[in-house]
Design an enzyme around this catalytic site. Structure first.
Site, PDB file in Angstrom:
ATOM      1  N   GLY A  68       0.802  -1.215   0.000  1.00  0.00           N
ATOM      2  CA  GLY A  68       0.000   0.000   0.000  1.00  0.00           C
ATOM      3  C   GLY A  68       0.835   1.266   0.000  1.00  0.00           C
ATOM      4  O   GLY A  68       0.494   2.254  -0.666  1.00  0.00           O
ATOM      5  N   THR A  69       1.936   1.254   0.724  1.00  0.00           N
ATOM      6  CA  THR A  69       2.752   2.470   0.820  1.00  0.00           C
ATOM      7  C   THR A  69       3.313   2.851  -0.546  1.00  0.00           C
ATOM      8  O   THR A  69       3.244   4.018  -0.965  1.00  0.00           O
ATOM      9  CB  THR A  69       3.898   2.254   1.834  1.00  0.00           C
ATOM     10  OG1 THR A  69       3.315   1.920   3.094  1.00  0.00           O
ATOM     11  CG2 THR A  69       4.759   3.504   1.976  1.00  0.00           C
ATOM     12  N   ASN A 155      -8.107   3.834   8.772  1.00  0.00           N
ATOM     13  CA  ASN A 155      -7.440   2.727   9.453  1.00  0.00           C
ATOM     14  C   ASN A 155      -7.506   2.832  10.972  1.00  0.00           C
ATOM     15  O   ASN A 155      -7.359   1.840  11.667  1.00  0.00           O
ATOM     16  CB  ASN A 155      -5.975   2.638   9.007  1.00  0.00           C
ATOM     17  CG  ASN A 155      -5.271   3.966   9.066  1.00  0.00           C
ATOM     18  OD1 ASN A 155      -5.601   4.876   8.304  1.00  0.00           O
ATOM     19  ND2 ASN A 155      -4.335   4.123   9.978  1.00  0.00           N
ATOM     20  N   GLN A 183      -7.859  -0.599   3.722  1.00  0.00           N
ATOM     21  CA  GLN A 183      -8.602  -1.241   4.814  1.00  0.00           C
ATOM     22  C   GLN A 183      -9.947  -1.821   4.349  1.00  0.00           C
ATOM     23  O   GLN A 183     -10.647  -2.451   5.145  1.00  0.00           O
ATOM     24  CB  GLN A 183      -8.857  -0.224   5.940  1.00  0.00           C
ATOM     25  CG  GLN A 183      -7.602   0.214   6.682  1.00  0.00           C
ATOM     26  CD  GLN A 183      -7.012  -0.896   7.567  1.00  0.00           C
ATOM     27  OE1 GLN A 183      -7.687  -1.849   7.928  1.00  0.00           O
ATOM     28  NE2 GLN A 183      -5.746  -0.754   7.897  1.00  0.00           N
ATOM     29  N   HIS A 205      -1.586  -7.761   2.754  1.00  0.00           N
ATOM     30  CA  HIS A 205      -1.532  -8.267   4.137  1.00  0.00           C
ATOM     31  C   HIS A 205      -2.691  -7.781   5.005  1.00  0.00           C
ATOM     32  O   HIS A 205      -2.781  -8.125   6.180  1.00  0.00           O
ATOM     33  CB  HIS A 205      -0.173  -7.967   4.790  1.00  0.00           C
ATOM     34  CG  HIS A 205       0.079  -6.549   5.175  1.00  0.00           C
ATOM     35  ND1 HIS A 205      -0.013  -6.115   6.487  1.00  0.00           N
ATOM     36  CD2 HIS A 205       0.431  -5.465   4.459  1.00  0.00           C
ATOM     37  CE1 HIS A 205       0.281  -4.833   6.543  1.00  0.00           C
ATOM     38  NE2 HIS A 205       0.555  -4.413   5.327  1.00  0.00           N
ATOM     39  N   THR A 241      11.273  -6.703 -11.103  1.00  0.00           N
ATOM     40  CA  THR A 241      10.804  -8.076 -11.307  1.00  0.00           C
ATOM     41  C   THR A 241       9.612  -8.367 -10.398  1.00  0.00           C
ATOM     42  O   THR A 241       9.654  -8.061  -9.208  1.00  0.00           O
ATOM     43  CB  THR A 241      11.947  -9.070 -10.995  1.00  0.00           C
ATOM     44  OG1 THR A 241      13.013  -8.787 -11.897  1.00  0.00           O
ATOM     45  CG2 THR A 241      11.497 -10.514 -11.169  1.00  0.00           C
ATOM     46  N   CYS A 329       4.715   8.043  18.338  1.00  0.00           N
ATOM     47  CA  CYS A 329       5.612   8.486  19.403  1.00  0.00           C
ATOM     48  C   CYS A 329       6.683   9.375  18.791  1.00  0.00           C
ATOM     49  O   CYS A 329       7.283   9.018  17.789  1.00  0.00           O
ATOM     50  CB  CYS A 329       6.246   7.259  20.024  1.00  0.00           C
ATOM     51  SG  CYS A 329       6.563   7.459  21.750  1.00  0.00           S
TER      52      CYS A 329
HETATM   53  N1  PLP Z   1      -3.037   2.824   3.836  1.00  0.00           N
HETATM   54  C1  PLP Z   1      -3.752   2.411   4.894  1.00  0.00           C
HETATM   55  C2  PLP Z   1      -5.116   2.975   5.105  1.00  0.00           C
HETATM   56  C3  PLP Z   1      -3.225   1.466   5.785  1.00  0.00           C
HETATM   57  O1  PLP Z   1      -3.952   1.078   6.832  1.00  0.00           O
HETATM   58  C4  PLP Z   1      -1.918   0.967   5.541  1.00  0.00           C
HETATM   59  C5  PLP Z   1      -1.298   0.030   6.479  1.00  0.00           C
HETATM   60  O2  PLP Z   1      -1.525   0.087   7.679  1.00  0.00           O
HETATM   61  C6  PLP Z   1      -1.219   1.407   4.410  1.00  0.00           C
HETATM   62  C7  PLP Z   1      -1.809   2.335   3.583  1.00  0.00           C
HETATM   63  C8  PLP Z   1       0.150   0.905   4.085  1.00  0.00           C
HETATM   64  O3  PLP Z   1       0.067  -0.360   3.456  1.00  0.00           O
HETATM   65  P1  PLP Z   1       1.338  -1.332   3.414  1.00  0.00           P
HETATM   66  O4  PLP Z   1       1.545  -1.813   4.818  1.00  0.00           O
HETATM   67  O5  PLP Z   1       0.939  -2.425   2.471  1.00  0.00           O
HETATM   68  O6  PLP Z   1       2.493  -0.543   2.900  1.00  0.00           O
END
Ligand code: PLP
Length: 391
Positions: A68-69, A155, A183, A205, A241, A329
């Protein structure tokens, strides 16, 4: 042990583990032309079809990423850059104030490097972006807006946004729209084609698949300036890849989700509601955050006034109950959750939160363990109190 942190990551489904294990034993780069490469490619393309079927898009619109990131970074930077290349007046991006850091941080980066101006869209007390708030954020003349990004489901507090209602606002101006749906798919029937977005982020995941793989769903007319240059894989949007075993496991997990979602949503919503009721029975001063109705079925998010969320988390962990805090934190001092602050909560309340998130493997015994452990944690947490001087 009670695992109540499925919003952070889910255990892999056996079906996903089996699919991944089978491919791990095979050689073959999906980009290679020989027989082993072709086998790996076939597995990837079959997985692409499953992902497309479950998410309501075309196979050609699925761009596999490392999660996701990465998908959010590609969307935010890549679409904004491409829009500005086509029209230099497009120098503004419009982003909701409760996004995950995987959207917030690339947005801040684009702002801090003077690449783009940013308009932050406020949320209501439930953490929701309303069409009216988005309309106001666009302003009288939105011709400078390169991209809007609003998440499908939060999230932290689990509040869901009506993305189709929001894209109805941007459509009349032809503005590109990205949604972070990481999510969502475990709990909502996500249909890319019906949302009106040009890009959507998902991650394996969070749906019973492996870490380190996800996808950006990109409509065919949406141009993206790549962040990573190399072999030109994935429509030249994301070189590198392809991780065939992880991709196949991701598809297997989504397949399980699409089969079991309706039943699991009903079961887990009932379990979550029972959790909420029982938490109030042992902590009558707790505050339930987010929308009581328009939220993910698995999410229960509370403020426990007078207790630091981080302390409670550790006190529960010591008793075998795993959950999460929304706050980060900084320099050893717990910072208030930006989501709770945006929802209008005080800084103290925003540092006193806990998120309990259930999953397909959750059962009544998990809730029982929480309800046994929580009074002990609250009693000790209250004695420790809130640290002074934290912002
Ligand atoms: N976006 C949301 C709303 C998330 O909850 C998360 C992970 O907690 C991410 C993006 C990031 O996804 P990833 O862990 O696959 O990089």
């Amino acid at each position: 042990m009670a695992y109540l942190d499925h919003a952070a990551t889910t255990p892999m489904f056996p079906e996903a583990i089996a699919a991944m294990t089978e491919l791990l034993a095979m050689p073959g780069n999906p980009s290679s032309l020989h027989a082993s490469g072709r086998v790996a490619r076939r597995h990837v393309e079959e997985a692409r079809e499953v992902v497309a079927r479950v998410l309501g898009c075309r196979p050609a619109e699925v761009v596999f990423t490392s999660g996701g990131t990465e998908a959010n970074n590609i969307a935010l930077k890549g679409i904004a850059w491409s829009e500005r290349e086509q029209n230099p007046a497009k120098r503004r991006i419009v982003v909701s104030s409760v996004e995950h850091h995987a959207v917030l941080d690339p947005t801040h980066w684009l702002q801090d490097s003077n690449e783009f101006d940013v308009t932050w869209v406020p949320v209501d007390h439930f953490g929701r972006v309303t069409p009216q708030a988005l309309r106001e954020a666009l302003g009288d003349d939105p011709s400078d807006v390169a991209l809007v990004s609003v998440m499908m489901a939060n999230n932290e507090v689990g509040t869901t946004n009506d993305i189709a209602a929001l894209t109805a606002v941007t459509r009349e101006f032809g503005i590109r729209f990205h949604t972070d749906a990481v999510q969502a798919p475990a709990w909502l029937d996500v249909n890319f084609a019906e949302l009106g977005v040009c890009a959507m982020t998902v991650s394996a995941h969070k749906v019973g698949g492996p870490h380190g793989v996800g996808a950006l769903i990109v409509s065919r007319d949406c141009k993206i300036t790549p962040l990573v240059h190399g072999g030109g894989q994935e429509r030249d949007i994301r070189s590198g890849t392809l991780d065939a075993p992880a991709i196949v496991a991701f598809a297997a997990a989504l397949d399980v989700v699409s089969e079991r979602r309706t039943t699991e949503v009903a079961r887990i919503r009932a379990l979550r509601d029972s959790l909420v009721e029982q938490v109030f029975a042992v902590a009558p001063d707790a505050i339930f955050n987010g929308d009581p109705e328009g939220r993910l079925a698995n999410n229960a998010h509370f403020t426990f006034p007078g207790c630091l969320g981080d302390s409670l988390l550790m006190l529960l962990d010591a008793q075998g109950v795993e959950c999460s805090v929304g706050s980060a934190c900084s320099a050893g001092v717990p910072q208030p959750s930006h989501v709770l602050l945006a929802m209008g909560e005080t800084a103290d309340h925003a540092r006193s939160t806990l998120r309990f998130s259930l999953g397909y493997s959750s059962g009544a015994s998990d809730v029982d363990e929480l309800i046994t452990a929580l009074p002990v944690a609250l009693e000790r947490g209250r004695r420790a109190g809130m640290p002074r001087g934290a912002a």
